[in-house]
Enzyme design. Structure first.
Site, PDB file in Angstrom:
ATOM      1  N   LYS A 145      39.113  46.658  40.028  1.00  0.00           N
ATOM      2  CA  LYS A 145      38.326  46.722  38.781  1.00  0.00           C
ATOM      3  C   LYS A 145      37.190  45.715  38.839  1.00  0.00           C
ATOM      4  O   LYS A 145      37.262  44.705  39.537  1.00  0.00           O
ATOM      5  CB  LYS A 145      39.193  46.446  37.549  1.00  0.00           C
ATOM      6  CG  LYS A 145      39.887  45.075  37.483  1.00  0.00           C
ATOM      7  CD  LYS A 145      39.076  43.948  36.900  1.00  0.00           C
ATOM      8  CE  LYS A 145      39.786  42.613  37.018  1.00  0.00           C
ATOM      9  NZ  LYS A 145      39.000  41.432  36.812  1.00  0.00           N
ATOM     10  N   ASP A 191      45.882  42.888  33.353  1.00  0.00           N
ATOM     11  CA  ASP A 191      45.036  43.932  33.942  1.00  0.00           C
ATOM     12  C   ASP A 191      45.836  45.147  34.412  1.00  0.00           C
ATOM     13  O   ASP A 191      45.246  46.171  34.770  1.00  0.00           O
ATOM     14  CB  ASP A 191      44.288  43.392  35.169  1.00  0.00           C
ATOM     15  CG  ASP A 191      43.310  42.277  34.843  1.00  0.00           C
ATOM     16  OD1 ASP A 191      42.888  42.193  33.674  1.00  0.00           O
ATOM     17  OD2 ASP A 191      42.970  41.510  35.750  1.00  0.00           O
TER      18      ASP A 191
END
Ligand code: ATP
Length: 310
Positions: free
Chosen positions: A18, A145
């Site tokens: 990410k 996350d």
């Protein structure tokens, strides 16, 4: 000894890295975490995680980026498998093989990605049939996350980052990632951020409307105007050489450059594929960075793939 399930074929899951298009860091909470407002984008740097039945829990990490990744119970992938087994009572020991394509301790959530991939892989291997939502609930117990690496795409994260809402995003964006020598520890970067802000009033973070508008246009020039990372100042304070990397990338034609998450990877947004190639060549030739990777986003979250060929 052969496992009772040894006839089951292995399951391989591909998981992206990410980049935070926006990472707004709010005040420190009593539980030691910060309130965050972030916009994640999944990008096409991948780890492939294979799980197979075994007599004992185990883990192997392969590839040129594998250095420094634990292979014992500290590996987030192992923790993910054991959490799912304990929570459902339906699993059994697996050996996990991680092929690392995501920089380690680089602010791109590689460990979280492996945890997300392992949840999806064990769900398939053990025939649990859990939906994405339920897997994301387990994921939130493993790290802020982790749910996003199951979801993929582009999404807004709130709370500690684990509470997700999809973001309306058009188009494909092209990125060049400059990898640094050595990692940065996420808790150390947050501590530095707190130290630098100790005399400032820190407001509760809210997603920037400018960024959400830019994502709807699909125009990289618009998006470039709105990238923001509140951890960047702290990462630069701990690693001043990153300033030079940022300046160099911009000098070589990137539309914008930003430290990725807690760093030290630097993410450059470029106009298109060709601009990405040019920037990658220029950065590599400059010798300022350890390595360079090109990627596109958004891409899918953790998903089962056919077994990779070694
Ligand atoms: P984040 O952006 O999520 O804070 P990061 O991308 O900066 O993290 P990771 O690659 O997740 O960093 O690694 C951080 C540390 O986590 C590593 O130094 C390593 O010791 C540990 N770790 C545990 N499991 C893993 C894993 N499967 N892959 C990589 N690192 C792992």
């Amino acid at each position: 000894m052969t496992s009772a399930h040894s006839e089951r074929p292995p399951v391989t899951v591909r998981v992206p890295a990410k980049v935070n298009l926006e990472l707004l860091v709010g005040p420190l909470r009593p539980d030691g975490f910060h309130t965050l407002s972030t916009v994640y984008q999944a990008v096409s740097l991948h780890d492939d995680v294979t799980v197979v039945d075994d007599d004992e829990w185990g883990c192997t990490v392969t590839g040129p980026l594998a250095d420094g990744v634990p292979t014992d119970g500290d590996n987030l992938a192992v923790r993910a498998a054991r959490l799912l087994e304990a929570a459902t009572g339906l699993g059994s020991p697996v050996h996990i093989t991680i092929r690392k394509g995501i920089p380690v301790a680089g602010g791109m959530a590689g460990g979280s990605a492996d945890a997300a991939a392992t949840l999806v892989a064990c769900d398939r291997l053990w025939g649990l049939g859990l939906g994405k939502e339920e897997l994301e609930r387990y994921a939130a117990q493993l790290g802020s996350d982790v749910p996003f690496l199951i979801a993929g795409g582009t999404a807004v994260g709130s709370g500690r980052g684990e509470s997700l809402a999809p973001a309306l995003a058009r188009g494909t964006y092209h990125w060049v990632f400059a990898l640094a020598e050595g990692g940065l520890s996420t808790p150390t970067v947050y501590a530095e951020c707190d130290r630098l802000r100790r005399n400032r009033i820190v407001p509760e973070p809210r997603p920037g409307m400018g960024l959400m508008g830019a994502l709807r246009t699909g125009d990289p020039f618009e998006l470039a105007e709105h990238l923001r990372n509140d951890l960047q100042e702290a990462a630069l304070s701990l690693r001043p050489a990153l300033r030079e990397v940022l300046d160099e990338g911009l000098g070589f034609g990137a539309l914008a450059g930003i430290v990725s998450g807690s760093g030290p990877t630097v993410a450059f947004l470029v106009e298109d594929l060709e601009a990405g190639l040019d920037l990658a060549v220029a950065l590599t030739a400059s010798g300022t960075v350890r390595d360079v990777r090109r990627a596109q986003g958004p891409v899918h979250g953790a998903h089962v793939i056919p077994a990779p060929i070694d």
